[in-house]
Write a protein that holds these residues in place. Sequence first.
Motif, short mmCIF file in Angstrom:
data_model
loop_
_atom_site.label_atom_id
_atom_site.label_comp_id
_atom_site.label_asym_id
_atom_site.label_seq_id
_atom_site.Cartn_x
_atom_site.Cartn_y
_atom_site.Cartn_z
N GLN A 34 0.84 -1.19 0.00
CA GLN A 34 0.00 0.00 0.00
C GLN A 34 0.88 1.24 0.00
O GLN A 34 2.03 1.21 0.43
CB GLN A 34 -0.95 0.03 1.21
N GLY A 36 1.63 5.31 1.11
CA GLY A 36 1.46 6.11 2.33
C GLY A 36 2.62 6.07 3.29
O GLY A 36 2.80 7.00 4.07
N ARG A 40 -0.67 6.34 7.01
CA ARG A 40 -1.58 5.37 6.42
C ARG A 40 -2.73 5.06 7.39
O ARG A 40 -2.66 5.33 8.59
CB ARG A 40 -0.85 4.08 6.06
N TYR A 42 -5.82 1.89 8.25
CA TYR A 42 -6.15 0.48 8.01
C TYR A 42 -7.26 0.06 8.98
O TYR A 42 -7.45 0.68 10.04
CB TYR A 42 -4.92 -0.41 8.19
N ASP A 52 -5.75 5.28 12.03
CA ASP A 52 -4.50 5.73 11.43
C ASP A 52 -3.35 5.10 12.22
O ASP A 52 -3.46 4.88 13.43
CB ASP A 52 -4.38 7.24 11.49
N ALA A 199 -5.44 8.17 5.18
CA ALA A 199 -5.51 7.63 3.83
C ALA A 199 -6.55 8.37 3.00
O ALA A 199 -6.32 8.69 1.83
CB ALA A 199 -5.83 6.14 3.87
N ILE A 203 -3.68 10.12 0.94
CA ILE A 203 -3.16 9.05 0.10
C ILE A 203 -4.09 8.70 -1.05
O ILE A 203 -3.71 8.78 -2.22
CB ILE A 203 -2.88 7.78 0.95
#
Length: 413
Positions: A34, A36, A40, A42, A52, A199, A203
């Motif tokens: 991925q 970032g 990032r 998830y 984050d 993100a 991102i």
Amino acid sequence: MTAYVVGAGLAGLGAATALAAERAAVELSEAAAQAGGRCRSYFDAQVGLTIDNGNHLVLSGNLAVRQYLERIDAQPLTGPAAAEFPFVDLATCQAWTVRPNPGAVPWWILSAERGVPGARFGDFLAMAGLLRARPGQRVDQAIRCSGPVWDKLMRPFLLAALNTEPEAASAELASQVVRETLARGGAAYAPRLPAQGLAATFINPALDYLEAQGAQIRLKRRLLRIETQGDRVSALVFADDRQPLAADDRVVLAVPPTVAVELLPGLQAPDQFEAILNGHFRRRAPAGAPAILGVLNGLVEWIFCFDDRISVTVSGASRWMDTPREELAGRLWADVARALDLSDGLPPWQVVKEKRATFRADVEQNARRPTAKTPLRNLVLAGDWIDTGLPATIEGALRSGAAAARLVRDAVA
């Protein structure tokens, strides 16, 4: 001309999007699955939320951030209309809010309602020594690191910005942070946060923008070796293929310093790092809780209240990296509960340890930062660890990406 950008963290995304905006052909490669880097988001099954990896505070005066978000048409950052920083001291239970006025003349420091409790004009004036800091000085050699202004405002602010114990940090870096924020007035340092996560703001819109501009994005593609011929890069050897470079092709190397020194033998770069500790708790903040709260005399340093969770950050956290996560979760939540006056038990949680979050922002490591230019005339560097004049921040990373793009454009003009 094709610009090969290696590394899809914020520095690489900043360079790639700036080049794509100029209609350059861009190929972006990233070793991870991925984009970032350290910025990032998830979905975390343990806490049951999208979180984050860390809490990255942006300030209203961060020009490179603003230009980047405008370029990729990202959703705007959120935050108070004016600079406002609530604090609570867990040792004394004292709470206060610093409310700077927008202009550069800081009359707010004379106001009991806006300033730092117990501070006098001379305490603020003593901090001005940072503006006169000389290269090679530590912060504690440039100013006296004591008193209410230092303890209740400057130390927590600089610790967050430098991710290094401020007293031992580079006064040169601290000075630049102050020049770009506190010295310019409250309009330059109102806090800003990504409402929907890192993100969604930094991102995903960048990747969408690059695809719309025809850029190639290749994830899970690790650069193994850089081949050179004379003073130029002749080929990039990835794990999956070898990419020869044409005479007018350019490379932006936007990888961590530990990777860069392996790819470029002889490169001097920071080699000492500091950690950041983050905790995330699935619990809505109580009504009226501030979006951002500074905490003194606890393990927690900053509390961030989102719609679906409470998150916390501890900077300069290398000493906590070996502490069990369960113990850290309990200690972090105890500070949150005291700061926000909560009686809840420990909610679902996640603790994220970033062991090499930033380079150590001291004099020695700052001196090891290379410039964007390299002896290879078709390769430039980008990253928050190169010599941006700032510590390792989102603003520094994006500034480096923009600078790398300018160097590429200038080289082919």
